[in-house]
Motif scaffolding. Structure first.
Motif, mmCIF file in Angstrom:
data_model
loop_
_atom_site.group_PDB
_atom_site.id
_atom_site.type_symbol
_atom_site.label_atom_id
_atom_site.label_comp_id
_atom_site.label_asym_id
_atom_site.label_seq_id
_atom_site.Cartn_x
_atom_site.Cartn_y
_atom_site.Cartn_z
ATOM 1 N N ARG A 1 -11.876 -15.914 -6.580
ATOM 2 C CA ARG A 1 -11.634 -17.329 -6.877
ATOM 3 C C ARG A 1 -12.985 -18.022 -7.067
ATOM 4 N NH1 ARG A 1 -10.273 -21.785 -3.383
ATOM 5 N NH2 ARG A 1 -10.308 -20.327 -1.630
ATOM 6 N N LEU B 1 -15.769 -20.738 -7.951
ATOM 7 C CA LEU B 1 -15.819 -22.201 -7.855
ATOM 8 C C LEU B 1 -16.438 -22.853 -9.083
ATOM 9 C CD1 LEU B 1 -16.959 -22.579 -4.141
ATOM 10 C CD2 LEU B 1 -14.637 -22.810 -5.068
ATOM 11 N N ARG C 1 -15.754 -16.891 2.048
ATOM 12 C CA ARG C 1 -16.234 -17.871 3.016
ATOM 13 C C ARG C 1 -16.421 -17.258 4.415
ATOM 14 N NH1 ARG C 1 -13.195 -23.552 4.147
ATOM 15 N NH2 ARG C 1 -11.419 -22.132 4.364
ATOM 16 N N ALA D 1 -14.405 -27.220 5.349
ATOM 17 C CA ALA D 1 -13.976 -27.471 3.965
ATOM 18 C C ALA D 1 -12.541 -26.999 3.775
ATOM 19 C CB ALA D 1 -14.903 -26.764 2.989
ATOM 20 N N ALA D 2 -11.723 -27.867 3.133
ATOM 21 C CA ALA D 2 -10.312 -27.543 2.925
ATOM 22 C C ALA D 2 -9.939 -27.434 1.456
ATOM 23 C CB ALA D 2 -9.431 -28.604 3.596
ATOM 24 N N THR D 3 -10.758 -27.940 0.564
ATOM 25 C CA THR D 3 -10.456 -27.908 -0.869
ATOM 26 C C THR D 3 -11.625 -27.286 -1.608
ATOM 27 O OG1 THR D 3 -11.367 -30.120 -1.239
ATOM 28 C CG2 THR D 3 -9.037 -29.976 -0.639
ATOM 29 N N ASP D 4 -11.357 -26.941 -2.858
ATOM 30 C CA ASP D 4 -12.427 -26.374 -3.691
ATOM 31 C C ASP D 4 -13.527 -27.391 -3.949
ATOM 32 O OD1 ASP D 4 -11.093 -24.024 -3.725
ATOM 33 O OD2 ASP D 4 -10.336 -24.203 -5.782
ATOM 34 N N ASP D 5 -13.182 -28.671 -4.067
ATOM 35 C CA ASP D 5 -14.215 -29.684 -4.274
ATOM 36 C C ASP D 5 -15.157 -29.747 -3.078
ATOM 37 O OD1 ASP D 5 -13.248 -30.334 -6.745
ATOM 38 O OD2 ASP D 5 -11.974 -31.973 -6.028
ATOM 39 N N GLN D 6 -14.612 -29.633 -1.877
ATOM 40 C CA GLN D 6 -15.470 -29.638 -0.700
ATOM 41 C C GLN D 6 -16.332 -28.382 -0.635
ATOM 42 O OE1 GLN D 6 -12.704 -30.129 2.524
ATOM 43 N NE2 GLN D 6 -12.423 -32.333 2.164
ATOM 44 N N ARG E 1 -17.427 -26.783 -3.287
ATOM 45 C CA ARG E 1 -18.498 -26.994 -4.270
ATOM 46 C C ARG E 1 -19.574 -27.922 -3.713
ATOM 47 N NH1 ARG E 1 -14.315 -26.014 -8.216
ATOM 48 N NH2 ARG E 1 -13.323 -28.025 -7.808
#
Length: 861
Positions: A362, A364, A450, A487-492, A494
Motif C-alpha cells: 500500500r 503512500l 509501519r 496515525a489512523a489515516t493515510d494522510d496522517q 504521509r
C-alpha cells in the motif's frame, strides 16, 4: 312697396350657406363611397402585407404568380360596388342640412323657392317677408358625421384585422428579412443571382503558428488551390443573397460532407436604422481534415470553389540524447530531443518502479512529477535539457524505469525508449540521518510496514546517549515515532513521512551555518522566479539577495577555511574566486532580462552544482586512489617532456654530423659562464661540438650512445607507468603501446647511427603519447562521473596534469569562461618564431627530414 334686404345680409347668408353645403356634400360622399371602396382597400392591405412579410420572395414562381393573379381578381371584384355610387344633388344636400340642424318649414329651400301662379305685388312682398323670416332661422348651420353603416355589414370587425396586419408588415419590411413589393413581380432568377458579398478564410490551428489565409482576397483570386495544415477551420460568410446558399466539402476520396450554416452566427435584431438597412448574413464553419474542394452553391448554381491540399500533422518524436545524469547533490538532469513538425506543446518524464513490490503493498505516494522544458524554436538538433531536484521524493535511491512523453497541439502522444536508472538521492554523510531516510522510504513505499518501522525506531533510540549527539534530534525522532504510532489515516502517515525528511535534514545539516541556509534559500527563490516568469523588478530584487547571501557565505567560508590552514592545495584543486561567481551572476541577470530565462535557469543550476561541489570538497578530501592517479599523470607529463627534448637533441646531433647546421642553429648555442658548452637534459651536448667545430666520428658515436641509453630508459619508465595504471583499474591504452613500440624502434636506430630515422620514430612516439594521455583523461572522467563526483579534478591554474588547457563541456568552468587575449610582447615573440621557421623552410638546400620537422611546426600537413 317691396322692402329689399340689405346687400350685407344677403352676402353673409350666401357665404354661410355655401360653406355648409360644401361640408355636407363631403360627408355624403364619404358616407356613400366608404362602404363601396372598403373591399378594395382590404384586398390592397392583404397584398401589401404579404409582400412586406417576404411571402412572395420565398414562393416558387408558379405559386407566386397564381397568388398575384388571385389578388388581381379580388381587386377587380372589389371595384364592382363602385358602380352604385352617385354624387348628392343640391336638393339632397339642403334636406340633409335641414335634417341635421332640425329646421322646420324648410327654411333653406324657401330661399331658392318661388310662389306658384301669377304673383302680384302684394304676393311678392309677402313672399319676401316670409323668406326674410326663414333666413333669420339660418343664423348658425352645422354638419353631422358620416353614417357609413359599415358596422352593420361587418359585425365582427374583421376589417380591423387587415389594418393591424398591414401595420405589422410595414414595420417588418424595414428588418433584415423584410420583403419588397417588387418581389411579387420579379422572377427568382432576377433576384440576387450572386450574393452581394462573400467572405471566406481559413484559420490554421494556433499551435502551428501559421497566419490565417483569406480565400476571397485579391491576392488569393489568382490561385484557387491552397495548402493548409490539418485541422484548420474554414469559414464562409455570406452577406445578403437568397438565403438558400449551401456549402459542401468534396474530399479527394469521393466522400461529400455538407457544412451547415451556424444559426448562432446570424445577427440579432437590429438596433438602429443603419443596421436595419444591412442585409442578412449567414456563416458556415467547418474543419479541413483531408484533401478536397470546398464548393459554394445557390440552388443549382455554383458560386465559388476552392481546392485544398491538407498537410498531415505527424506525431511528435522524443528520445534520450544521453544517459540520465545526476549532480553531486543528486539533482536529476535529463538531456533529450523532441522532433515535431509544429513543435510539441508539453513534455513530461514518466517514472515507474523497476523492482517488484510485495503483494498487497500500500504505497503512500505515486511517482514523481517532472515536466520537461521544450526545445527553443531553431534549437540545434531540437535538443533540450531539464534539471530538477527530486532527492526529497520517497522514490529517491530506488531502481526506476524512466520514459519520456511528449504531446503536440493536436493531442498526439509520443513515448521514448525506457531506461532503467537509479533515481538520484541526497547523499547523507551522517549514519543516523541515513537510517532515518531508510525508515522513511520503507514507510512511504508500503504503509503495511509501519510495525517494522516502529521496531527500527525503537532500536535506534534504545541507547540515545551513544547514538545521538544532540538531544534535539532524539526528541524529534521520538516525536516522529509517537505520530507514527497514533496515525489512523493515510494522510496522517504521509505527514509522518514528511516529518521524517525534516528530521533527517536536521540531523545532517544541524551544523549548517546561517549564511549557507540563506544562500540556498536565495538560490531556490531565484530558480522558482525564473521558472514562473517573474517580472524584471522581482528578478532584480532576488539577484540582490543572491549577491548579498553569496558574499556572506564566501566571507564565512574564507574565515572557516583560511588559506594554508590544511596545507597547500593539491594540483587538482579547483580554485573558485569571487570574481568568477560575480561574473556568473551577471550572466544570469543579463540572460533573465534579455528574455532567455531557460538559459539563465540552466546557468543558475550549474552555479548551484559548483557550490555543492565546493561544500562537498570542504567535507571530503581526495581518496587514496585519486592521489595515486594524480602521481601517475604527473609521471606521464614528465615522460612526454623528456621525449620532446630527446627528439630535439637527436635532430641537432644529426644535423651536426651532416655538417649542415646553419647560422640560425649556431645563434641558438648559448655557452655557459665557465666557457663550456651547455648540456641537454639527457646528458648530451646540444651543439655540434666544442668551440663551434663539427663533432668527430667518435664524439658523434658517444653522443648517439648516450641518446640510445636515454631512449631505452624512457621506454622502460613508460612500460612501468602503463602497468601501474592497469593495476589501478584503467583499461589498456593503445596509445601507450604504440608509443613504446616507436621508442624501441628509435632506440635501435640510434644504436645503428641512423639519427634521421630516429627523429621520425621519436616524433611518432610523442604523438602516440599525446593520444594515450587523451584516452587516459577520458577514462578518468568516466570513472569520476560514475562515482557521482562530477567532473575530473582540475588543476588550480585551469590546466590538466599534462599542462594543457581543459576543454571539457560538462558545466561552466570559471577559469575558462573567458579567453585570455595575448599581450603585445607575446604576439611579437610569436611572430619572430614563425618568421624564423619560415625562413629556414625556404632554404632549398635543407634536407627532407628537416623540412618535414619544420612543416610539422607550422602545421602545414
Amino acid at each position: 312697396m317691396t322692402e329689399q334686404p340689405t346687400s350685407g345680409i344677403d352676402r353673409s347668408l350666401a357665404a354661410r350657406l355655401a360653406a355648409s353645403r360644401l361640408a355636407t356634400r363631403a360627408v355624403m360622399v364619404v358616407e356613400r363611397g366608404w362602404p363601396l371602396i372598403l373591399p378594395l382597400l382590404i384586398v390592397a392591405a392583404l397584398f401589401l402585407s404579404a409582400a412586406w412579410f417576404g411571402l412572395f420572395a420565398h414562393l416558387p414562381d408558379m405559386v407566386r404568380f397564381g397568388l398575384v393573379a388571385l389578388f388581381g381578381i379580388a381587386a377587380l371584384a372589389a371595384l364592382y360596388p363602385l358602380r352604385f355610387f352617385h354624387l348628392p344633388t343640391a336638393l339632397e344636400i339642403d334636406r340633409r342640412i335641414e335634417t341635421a340642424n332640425a329646421l322646420l318649414h324648410s327654411p333653406l329651400r324657401v330661399q331658392a323657392d318661388k310662389p306658384g301662379g301669377a304673383p302680384g305685388a302684394f304676393a311678392q312682398a309677402l313672399w319676401r317677408e316670409h323668406q326674410k323670416r326663414m333666413a333669420a332661422k339660418l343664423g348658425s348651420l352645422g354638419t353631422d358625421l358620416p353614417a357609413t353603416d359599415v358596422a352593420r355589414r361587418d359585425p365582427w370587425a374583421l376589417r380591423s384585422v387587415a389594418a393591424l396586419v398591414l401595420v405589422v408588415a410595414l414595420a417588418f419590411s424595414y428588418g433584415p428579412s423584410g420583403g419588397r413589393i417588387a418581389d411579387a413581380f420579379n422572377a427568382a432568377g432576377m433576384r440576387d443571382v450572386v450574393p452581394s458579398r462573400i467572405d471566406a478564410w481559413v484559420t490554421p490551428p494556433a499551435y502551428t503558428g501559421k497566419p490565417p489565409l483569406f480565400l476571397t482576397a485579391e491576392a488569393s483570386r489568382q490561385n484557387t488551390a491552397f495548402t493548409v495544415p490539418q485541422g484548420s477551420d474554414v469559414t464562409v460568410r455570406i452577406t445578403g443573397g437568397t438565403n438558400v446558399e449551401t456549402l459542401a466539402y468534396l474530399e479527394a476520396s469521393g466522400n461529400s460532407r455538407d457544412i451547415e450554416a451556424d444559426a448562432s452566427k446570424e445577427p440579432a435584431a437590429p438596433a438602429s436604422t443603419a443596421q436595419q438597412e444591412r442585409p442578412a448574413a449567414r456563416q458556415f464553419n467547418g474543419k479541413l481534415i483531408a484533401d478536397g474542394a470546398l464548393v459554394l452553391k445557390s440552388g443549382s448554381d455554383e458560386l465559388d470553389r476552392w481546392s485544398f491540399t491538407v498537410t498531415p500533422d505527424t506525431a511528435p518524436q522524443i528520445s534520450f540524447a544521453g544517459e540520465p545524469k545526476r549532480a553531486v547533490n543528486g539533482t536529476t538532469e535529463l538531456n533529450y530531443q523532441i522532433v515535431d513538425d509544429y513543435g510539441a506543446t508539453s513534455a513530461r518524464a514518466d517514472f515507474a518502479l523497476a523492482d517488484q513490490q510485495p503483494l498487497g503493498a500500500r504505497p503512500l505516494y505515486g511517482p514523481p512529477e517532472m515536466s520537461l522544458v521544450l526545445p527553443r524554436r531553431g534549437a540545434k538538433n531540437n535538443a533540450a535539457r531539464t534539471t530538477k531536484d527530486l532527492t526529497d521524493h520517497v522514490w529517491a535511491g530506488s531502481n526506476i524505469k524512466l520514459t519520456l512523453e511528449a504531446t503536440d497541439g493536436a493531442g498526439q502522444l509520443a513515448r521514448s525508449e525506457t531506461k532503467n536508472w537509479v533515481m538520484p538521492e541526497r547523499p547523507f554523510a551522517n549514519p543516523l540521518a541515513r537510517a532515518v531516510i531508510e525508515q522513511r522510504r520503507l514507510l512511504a513505499l508500503d504503509a503495511n510496514t509501519r510495525p517494522r518501522v516502529l521496531e527500527l525506531m525503537d532500536a535506534i533510540t534504545l541507547r540515545p546517549e551513544d547514538t545521538f549527539g544532540s538531544m534535539t534530534n532524539y526528541l524529534a525522532l521520538m516525536s516522529a515515532r509517537s505520530r507514527l504510532k497514533l496515525a489512523a489515516t493515510d494522510d496522517q502517515l504521509r505527514g509522518v513521512v514528511s516529518y521524517l525528511w525534516e528530521v533527517a535534514l536536521g540531523i545532517e545539516d544541524g551544523s549548517l551555518s546561517t549564511a549557507e541556509k540563506r544562500l540556498r534559500q536565495a538560490q531556490q527563490a531565484l530558480q522558482d522566479a525564473l521558472k514562473n516568469g517573474a517580472s524584471d523588478e522581482e528578478i532584480d530584487k532576488l539577484m540582490k539577495e543572491l549577491r548579498q547571501s553569496m558574499a556572506d557565505f564566501m566571507r564565512e567560508f574564507a574565515q572557516r577555511n583560511p588559506q594554508g590552514k590544511d596545507g597547500p592545495l593539491p594540483n587538482d584543486a579547483q580554485v573558485l574566486s569571487e570574481n568568477d561567481l560575480k561574473r556568473m551572476m551577471d550572466q544570469i541577470e543579463n540572460l533573465a532580462k534579455s528574455g532567455d530565462r531557460d538559459k539563465a535557469q540552466q546557468l543558475l543550476s550549474e552555479m548551484q552544482d559548483m557550490m555543492n561541489n565546493l561544500r562537498t570538497a570542504r567535507r571530503q578530501g581526495p581518496s587514496q586512489q585519486d592521489s595515486e592517479l594524480r602521481k601517475q599523470m604527473d609521471k606521464l607529463g614528465e615522460i612526454m617532456r623528456r621525449q620532446q627534448e630527446m627528439m630535439n637533441d637527436t635532430f641537432r646531433m644529426d644535423q651536426a654530423q651532416r655538417g649542415q647546421q646553419g647560422q640560425d642553429d649556431q645563434s641558438q648555442e648559448m655557452p655557459g659562464e665557465d666557457g663550456q658548452q651547455r648540456q641537454g637534459n639527457n646528458g648530451t651536448p646540444q651543439d655540434g661540438g666544442r668551440d663551434g667545430k663539427p663533432m668527430t666520428p667518435q664524439e658523434f658515436a658517444d653522443a648517439l650512445k648516450q641518446l640510445q641509453e636515454g631512449q631505452g630508459k624512457l621506454k622502460g619508465e613508460l612500460d612501468k607507468l602503463n602497468k601501474n595504471l592497469e593495476g589501478q583499474g584503467m583499461e589498456p591504452n593503445e596509445g601507450f603501446g604504440e608509443a613504446g613500440r616507436a621508442m624501441g624502434e628509435a632506440e635501435n636506430s640510434l644504436g645503428g647511427g641512423q639519427g634521421g630515422a630516429a627523429v621520425g620514430q621519436q616524433g611518432r612516439a610523442l604523438e602516440a603519447l599525446r593520444r594515450g594521455a587523451q584516452n587516459l583523461m577520458q577514462q578518468l572522467q568516466a570513472m569520476q562521473s560514475d562515482e557521482g563526483g562530477g567532473p575530473i579534478h582540475q588543476r588550480g591554474d585551469g590546466r590538466d596534469p599534462l599542462n594543457r588547457p581543459i576543454r571539457g563541456s560538462e558545466g561552466p568552468n570559471p577559469d575558462r569562461s573567458e579567453v585570455k587575449v595575448p599581450d603585445e610582447i607575446d604576439m611579437q615573440r610569436a611572430r619572430e618564431i614563425i618568421d624564423a621557421i619560415r625562413k629556414r623552410l625556404g632554404n632549398a638546400l635543407s634536407p627532407e627530414i628537416e623540412r618535414s620537422y619544420l612543416e610539422r611546426l607550422l602545421d602545414l600537413k
